[in-house]
Design a protein around this motif. Structure first.
Motif, PDB file in Angstrom:
ATOM      1  N   GLY A   1       4.227  15.791   6.052  1.00 53.72           N
ATOM      2  CA  GLY A   1       3.950  17.218   6.104  1.00 53.72           C
ATOM      3  C   GLY A   1       4.318  17.934   4.839  1.00 53.72           C
ATOM      4  N   PRO A   2       4.332  19.229   4.896  1.00 55.93           N
ATOM      5  CA  PRO A   2       4.104  20.025   6.096  1.00 55.93           C
ATOM      6  C   PRO A   2       2.611  20.132   6.420  1.00 55.93           C
ATOM      7  CG  PRO A   2       4.528  21.470   4.246  1.00 55.93           C
ATOM      8  CD  PRO A   2       4.672  20.065   3.742  1.00 55.93           C
ATOM      9  N   THR A   3       2.322  20.581   7.640  1.00 50.40           N
ATOM     10  CA  THR A   3       0.938  20.796   8.045  1.00 50.40           C
ATOM     11  C   THR A   3       0.429  22.079   7.401  1.00 50.40           C
ATOM     12  OG1 THR A   3       1.580  22.062   9.994  1.00 50.40           O
ATOM     13  CG2 THR A   3       1.314  19.680  10.289  1.00 50.40           C
ATOM     14  N   SER A   4      -0.851  22.350   7.565  1.00 50.56           N
ATOM     15  CA  SER A   4      -1.440  23.547   6.957  1.00 50.56           C
ATOM     16  C   SER A   4      -0.820  24.833   7.495  1.00 50.56           C
ATOM     17  CB  SER A   4      -2.954  23.563   7.171  1.00 50.56           C
ATOM     18  OG  SER A   4      -3.253  23.555   8.552  1.00 50.56           O
ATOM     19  N   ASP A   5      -0.246  24.774   8.706  1.00 52.04           N
ATOM     20  CA  ASP A   5       0.413  25.974   9.253  1.00 52.04           C
ATOM     21  C   ASP A   5       1.934  25.936   9.094  1.00 52.04           C
ATOM     22  OD1 ASP A   5       1.034  24.088  11.152  1.00 52.04           O
ATOM     23  OD2 ASP A   5       0.183  25.175  12.842  1.00 52.04           O
ATOM     24  N   GLY A   6       2.442  24.992   8.261  1.00 51.40           N
ATOM     25  CA  GLY A   6       3.851  24.981   7.899  1.00 51.40           C
ATOM     26  C   GLY A   6       4.781  24.135   8.750  1.00 51.40           C
ATOM     27  N   ARG A   7       4.266  23.484   9.808  1.00 51.10           N
ATOM     28  CA  ARG A   7       5.144  22.659  10.644  1.00 51.10           C
ATOM     29  C   ARG A   7       5.489  21.350   9.944  1.00 51.10           C
ATOM     30  NH1 ARG A   7       1.896  21.300  15.297  1.00 51.10           N
ATOM     31  NH2 ARG A   7       0.200  21.744  13.864  1.00 51.10           N
ATOM     32  N   THR A   8       6.690  20.833  10.204  1.00 49.08           N
ATOM     33  CA  THR A   8       7.105  19.549   9.675  1.00 49.08           C
ATOM     34  C   THR A   8       6.499  18.445  10.533  1.00 49.08           C
ATOM     35  OG1 THR A   8       9.191  20.487   8.927  1.00 49.08           O
ATOM     36  CG2 THR A   8       9.095  18.103   9.137  1.00 49.08           C
ATOM     37  N   LYS A   9       5.734  17.568   9.942  1.00 46.18           N
ATOM     38  CA  LYS A   9       5.144  16.424  10.626  1.00 46.18           C
ATOM     39  C   LYS A   9       5.142  15.260   9.656  1.00 46.18           C
ATOM     40  CE  LYS A   9       4.237  18.470  14.458  1.00 46.18           C
ATOM     41  NZ  LYS A   9       5.021  18.149  15.598  1.00 46.18           N
ATOM     42  N   PRO A  10       5.233  14.043  10.055  1.00 40.88           N
ATOM     43  CA  PRO A  10       5.414  13.607  11.433  1.00 40.88           C
ATOM     44  C   PRO A  10       6.802  13.975  11.951  1.00 40.88           C
ATOM     45  CG  PRO A  10       5.552  11.724   9.961  1.00 40.88           C
ATOM     46  CD  PRO A  10       5.179  12.912   9.119  1.00 40.88           C
ATOM     47  N   ASP A  11       6.972  13.866  13.276  1.00 39.17           N
ATOM     48  CA  ASP A  11       8.256  14.196  13.889  1.00 39.17           C
ATOM     49  C   ASP A  11       9.304  13.140  13.605  1.00 39.17           C
ATOM     50  OD1 ASP A  11       7.394  16.582  15.305  1.00 39.17           O
ATOM     51  OD2 ASP A  11       6.216  15.213  16.541  1.00 39.17           O
ATOM     52  N   ILE A  12       8.885  11.895  13.621  1.00 35.77           N
ATOM     53  CA  ILE A  12       9.818  10.777  13.462  1.00 35.77           C
ATOM     54  C   ILE A  12       9.080   9.635  12.780  1.00 35.77           C
ATOM     55  CG2 ILE A  12       9.329   9.660  15.685  1.00 35.77           C
ATOM     56  CD1 ILE A  12      12.902  10.225  14.486  1.00 35.77           C
TER      57      ILE A  12
END
Length: 166
Positions: A49-60
């Protein structure tokens, strides 16, 4: 319920909030092939990540590079007991070496099953089996235990010998 997704590209998931997006790290031990830096490094093919909307991915992340898996030779006795282990992407005596987030996701799924069983068998909170402590954990609790058990990665392997910071 707990859902697992693995992906080699960034996606936007909006169907449920109880999912875990699994990425791949390098391997360790006898799965570690030449050029790999170890399980503290993100594999070059894995999303990050981050994704286009700012989330951290992958989770694990879980080991997903040069994973030894059953190659399937049902007519052969001792089919998964090779004398030597195959090189990455190769097969030898019923064992095959594969890589991908599709190899990492089962590691996390198995971990989730063990965590769930820990609660169902009543090991929490004492660490000793006690049926009176038994309960069916929610998917959110299992996810929280998995994510809180993660460790920081040292870097991202770009596959060209260059390691970037996480």
């Amino acid at each position: 319920s707990l859902f697992f997704f693995f992906s080699s590209s960034q996606h936007k998931f909006t169907l449920c909030g109880n999912y875990i997006l699994v990425g791949a790290s390098h391997s360790s031990g006898r799965d570690l092939s030449s050029g790999q830096l170890g399980e503290s490094y993100i594999a070059d093919f894995s999303s990050r990540g981050p994704t286009s909307d700012g989330r951290t991915k992958p989770d694990i992340l879980a080991p997903g590079s040069s994973i030894l898996s059953a190659g399937g030779k049902p007519a052969t006795v001792g089919e998964c007991d090779p004398v030597t282990y195959p090189k990455p992407g190769k097969a030898d005596e019923g064992v095959v070496s594969k890589e991908g987030t599709s190899m990492a996701a089962p590691v996390v799924s198995g971990t989730a099953a063990l965590i769930r069983q820990y609660f169902v068998d009543g090991f929490y909170p004492t660490g000793k089996k006690n049926e009176s402590n038994s309960f069916d954990p929610s998917g959110m609790l299992v996810k929280a235990v998995i994510l809180n058990g993660g460790q920081y990665m040292r870097g991202v392997d770009n596959g060209n010998g260059r390691v970037l910071p996480v």
